[in-house]
Design a protein around this motif. Structure first.
Motif, PDB file in Angstrom:
ATOM      1  N   ASN A   1       0.830  -1.187   0.000  1.00  0.00           N
ATOM      2  CA  ASN A   1       0.000   0.000   0.000  1.00  0.00           C
ATOM      3  C   ASN A   1       0.874   1.251   0.000  1.00  0.00           C
TER       4      ASN A   1
ATOM      5  N   SER B   1       2.529   4.279  -2.941  1.00  0.00           N
ATOM      6  CA  SER B   1       2.859   4.766  -4.282  1.00  0.00           C
ATOM      7  C   SER B   1       3.803   5.949  -4.124  1.00  0.00           C
TER       8      SER B   1
ATOM      9  N   THR C   1       6.672  12.360  -4.027  1.00  0.00           N
ATOM     10  CA  THR C   1       5.357  12.481  -3.407  1.00  0.00           C
ATOM     11  C   THR C   1       4.919  11.068  -3.048  1.00  0.00           C
TER      12      THR C   1
ATOM     13  N   LYS D   1       2.413   8.282  -1.096  1.00  0.00           N
ATOM     14  CA  LYS D   1       1.047   8.029  -0.630  1.00  0.00           C
ATOM     15  C   LYS D   1       0.981   6.625  -0.066  1.00  0.00           C
ATOM     16  N   GLY D   2       0.360   6.497   1.096  1.00  0.00           N
ATOM     17  CA  GLY D   2       0.147   5.178   1.676  1.00  0.00           C
ATOM     18  C   GLY D   2       0.861   4.991   2.996  1.00  0.00           C
ATOM     19  N   GLU D   3       1.349   3.765   3.224  1.00  0.00           N
ATOM     20  CA  GLU D   3       1.974   3.395   4.484  1.00  0.00           C
ATOM     21  C   GLU D   3       3.420   2.988   4.253  1.00  0.00           C
TER      22      GLU D   3
ATOM     23  N   ASP E   1       7.468  14.745   0.023  1.00  0.00           N
ATOM     24  CA  ASP E   1       6.137  15.178   0.437  1.00  0.00           C
ATOM     25  C   ASP E   1       5.409  13.988   1.064  1.00  0.00           C
TER      26      ASP E   1
ATOM     27  N   LYS F   1       2.453  14.201   2.736  1.00  0.00           N
ATOM     28  CA  LYS F   1       1.074  14.606   3.042  1.00  0.00           C
ATOM     29  C   LYS F   1       0.119  13.417   3.093  1.00  0.00           C
ATOM     30  N   ASP F   2       0.298  12.459   2.185  1.00  0.00           N
ATOM     31  CA  ASP F   2      -0.631  11.327   2.105  1.00  0.00           C
ATOM     32  C   ASP F   2      -0.072  10.044   2.708  1.00  0.00           C
ATOM     33  N   VAL F   3       0.929  10.185   3.584  1.00  0.00           N
ATOM     34  CA  VAL F   3       1.438   9.014   4.314  1.00  0.00           C
ATOM     35  C   VAL F   3       0.654   8.928   5.622  1.00  0.00           C
ATOM     36  N   THR F   4      -0.097   7.839   5.745  1.00  0.00           N
ATOM     37  CA  THR F   4      -0.988   7.695   6.886  1.00  0.00           C
ATOM     38  C   THR F   4      -0.359   6.914   8.028  1.00  0.00           C
TER      39      THR F   4
ATOM     40  N   GLN G   1       1.851  14.463   8.337  1.00  0.00           N
ATOM     41  CA  GLN G   1       0.667  14.365   9.188  1.00  0.00           C
ATOM     42  C   GLN G   1       1.146  14.286  10.631  1.00  0.00           C
TER      43      GLN G   1
END
Length: 111
Positions: A4, A6, A19, A21-23, A50, A52-55, A85
């Motif tokens: 999970n 990208s 950039t 995104k994910g974990e 970046d 921003k979308d790493v949870t 985050q």
């Protein structure tokens, strides 16, 4: 195994922006390392990550950023993390890595 994560890589004159995104965990950290470390090996390169979308990120992800930081010191490049985050930023604070890795807390994605 479901990976999970990208990573988009954009390169301009002397700057590479990743950039993510994910974990970032034990399963996805090798992909991050594969994308991030070559950029840090370019002399005078500015690397912006970046998040921003790493949870979620665990200690394996921190290890990748430590490796990247060492590489920037060896090659004269710079590493800056942006748009963290709160839960990810807390991980850097707890481990005191926020004192050695450049984290731009003023750049927040406000879409």
């Amino acid at each position: 195994m479901n990976i999970n994560l990208s990573i988009d890589v954009a390169t301009t004159d002397n700057q590479t922006t990743l950039t993510i995104k994910g974990e970032i965990d034990a399963y996805t950290a090798p992909l991050l390392k594969e994308k991030l470390l070559p950029a840090t090996a370019k002399e005078a390169e500015k690397i912006v990550v970046d998040l921003k979308d790493v949870t979620y990120m665990d200690s394996t992800g921190l290890g990748v950023f430590i490796s990247a930081l060492k590489s920037t010191k060896e090659h004269g490049s710079t590493l800056t993390l942006v748009n963290l985050q709160e839960r990810v930023h807390r991980l850097f604070k707890i481990t005191s890595l926020d004192s050695i890795i450049s984290i731009d807390t003023t750049t927040r994605g406000g879409e």
